[in-house]
Design a protein around this motif. Structure first.
Motif, short mmCIF file in Angstrom:
data_model
loop_
_atom_site.label_atom_id
_atom_site.label_comp_id
_atom_site.label_asym_id
_atom_site.label_seq_id
_atom_site.Cartn_x
_atom_site.Cartn_y
_atom_site.Cartn_z
N UNK A 100 35.37 -37.26 56.68
CA UNK A 100 35.13 -35.82 56.53
C UNK A 100 34.11 -35.33 57.55
N UNK A 101 34.34 -34.15 58.10
CA UNK A 101 33.31 -33.50 58.91
C UNK A 101 32.84 -32.28 58.14
N UNK A 102 31.55 -32.27 57.86
CA UNK A 102 31.00 -31.23 56.99
C UNK A 102 30.40 -30.12 57.85
N UNK A 103 31.19 -29.06 58.08
CA UNK A 103 30.63 -27.90 58.81
C UNK A 103 30.23 -26.82 57.80
N UNK A 104 30.07 -27.24 56.55
CA UNK A 104 29.71 -26.26 55.52
C UNK A 104 28.27 -26.40 55.07
N UNK A 105 27.56 -27.32 55.68
CA UNK A 105 26.23 -27.68 55.16
C UNK A 105 25.17 -26.61 55.38
N UNK A 106 24.16 -26.68 54.54
CA UNK A 106 23.07 -25.69 54.64
C UNK A 106 21.72 -26.36 54.75
N UNK A 162 29.29 -29.35 48.96
CA UNK A 162 28.53 -30.58 49.22
C UNK A 162 29.07 -31.71 48.35
N UNK A 163 29.34 -31.38 47.09
CA UNK A 163 29.87 -32.39 46.17
C UNK A 163 31.22 -32.89 46.66
N UNK A 164 32.06 -31.92 47.07
CA UNK A 164 33.42 -32.28 47.52
C UNK A 164 33.33 -33.23 48.73
N UNK A 165 32.44 -32.90 49.66
CA UNK A 165 32.28 -33.74 50.85
C UNK A 165 31.84 -35.13 50.44
N UNK A 166 30.90 -35.21 49.51
CA UNK A 166 30.39 -36.52 49.08
C UNK A 166 31.50 -37.34 48.43
N UNK A 167 32.33 -36.70 47.61
CA UNK A 167 33.41 -37.43 46.94
C UNK A 167 34.42 -37.96 47.96
#
Ligand SMILES: Cc1ncc(COP(=O)(O)O)c(C=O)c1O
Length: 396
Positions: free
Chosen positions: A32-38, A19-24
């Protein structure tokens, strides 16, 4: 630095790190496309907000009993009656800082050093670390038939004299698999039911109490739930556990020294969510079911990827080992080359897999998988445009 032995063994939560990496990356302007979210993208229920705001407006924001305010316990008791057909007393209930803390203090209340806690693999990333925090040992059990559906014999083979507890999470993070009633009926356990209402294809939540052999005050069943997923209230950090009075008292004692219990403002918000209009849960469930269908269709057309249709949650755990046996390397490759965030299967105890979340928008799902396909398929065209940014394949 002389950190403790336990501290040295605990790694950062990979999903929180992502999540941090995506935000940065987003802050840098990367698409960025975040398919790692929870976490679901919907808004928290208005009833939760109104309830929290009215507490704040009073300007009297105080300590609460470590195990939660009576109003929240009352809502949890009503929830337990509605979804588990079980009447419990306030002394059977503890509210915690998320389901995460409820599980943690539950484990601290029952595990001695070197004792073992079993959980089926793939497993939620925090179970092994939570066991370590107790000085105990986490024992993952991989279903022998290679599926995501553990069988009693898989678990039985690992039960020994050190086994103290079993954690079951169904439907499961990361696989989305919902375990069978027969399986749940035969073990005593910590039941992590955080996704129990987010299930698809007409399934009904499984009521673990129906199968518990002992429903007296010596019952070893601890049922964990919370508002994070079903009400899209991850940031409110309210979860709970229902168990026998002795274990709940022990958990409250531990929690009392750790945090003095969750914030009263957030407990009030949880009361609002639990007592308020419930239509948001069903609309979230329907959205997720539709998102799951889209993701599965896209993944099924992805040659080389093996996928099992999730029964619930908002995760899909797909086998990408044809592309790379190392899920960490593959996940890194995808973020570096096409800015798609996925969670490596190794974090959940299964190499070669990636966890893909479908809690975002349909556009994120479809575009994310298209980008992954482009990156992984050697027959892809040489260039890909993301908005006005041109990506060129410099790998084979
Ligand atoms: C299986 C499982 N259990 C528990 C939790 C923790 O939920 P909470 O936000 O209530 O702490 C999560 C969150 O990702 C989860 O996936």
């Amino acid at each position: 630095m002389s950190l403790s032995q336990i501290a040295k063994t605990i790694s950062a939560s990979p999903t929180l790190k992502l999540n941090e990496k995506a935000a940065i990356l987003r802050e840098k302007g990367d698409p960025v496309i975040h398919l790692g979210g929870g976490e679901p993208k919907s808004k928290a229920p208005m009833d939760a907000i109104i309830s929290a705001v009215s507490n704040l407006n009073s300007a009297e924001v105080r300590y609460t009993p470590a195990e939660g305010i009576p109003a929240l316990k009352k809502s949890i008791i009503r929830y337990t009656e509605e979804f588990y057909d079980r009447k419990v007393a306030p002394e059977n209930v503890i509210a915690s800082g998320g389901a995460k803390q409820a599980i943690m203090v539950g484990l601290q209340a029952i595990l001695n050093q070197q004792e073992e806690v079993i959980y089926p693999a793939p497993y939620w990333v925090s179970y092994p670390e939570m066991a370590k925090l107790c000085g105990a040992i986490g024992v993952p059990v991989l279903p022998e038939d290679g599926s995501f559906y553990p069988r009693i014999q898989d678990i039985e083979q690992r039960v020994g004299s050190y086994t103290k507890a079993i954690i079951i999470n169904s439907p499961n993070n990361p696989s989305g698999a919902m375990y069978s009633e027969e399986f749940i009926s035969d073990i005593w356990l910590i039941m992590d039911d955080i996704y129990h209402r987010l299930i698809f294809d007409g399934r009904k939540p499984i009521n673990c109490y129906k199968y518990a052999k002992n429903l007296t005050e010596t019952s070893k069943l601890i049922v964990v739930n919370g508002v994070s997923k079903q009400y899209a209230m991850t940031g409110f950090r309210i979860g709970w556990a229902v168990g026998n009075k002795k274990v709940i008292e022990a958990m409250a004692n531990i929690q009392g020294h750790q945090t003095s219990g969750p914030s009263v403002v957030l407990q009030k918000a949880a009361v609002g969510a639990l007592n308020g209009i419930q239509s948001g849960v069903e609309s979230l469930r329907l959205t997720l079911e539709n998102n799951r269908n889209v993701m599965i269709d896209y993944l099924n057309s992805f040659e080389g990827v093996r996928v099992t249709k999730p029964d619930g949650t908002f995760y899909c755990f797909a086998d990408f080992s044809n592309y790379n046996k190392s899920s960490n390397k593959l996940s890194e490759f995808l973020i570096d080359k096409v800015m798609v965030l996925t969670v490596p299967g190794a974090e959940f105890g299964m190499e070669g897999y990636l966890r893909l979340s479908y809690c975002g928008t349909i556009k994120e799902i479809t575009e994310g998988i298209e980008r992954m396909k482009w990156a992984l398929d050697p027959n892809s065209p040489n260039e890909l445009y993301i908005g006005d940014r041109k990506l060129v394949r410099d790998w084979s």
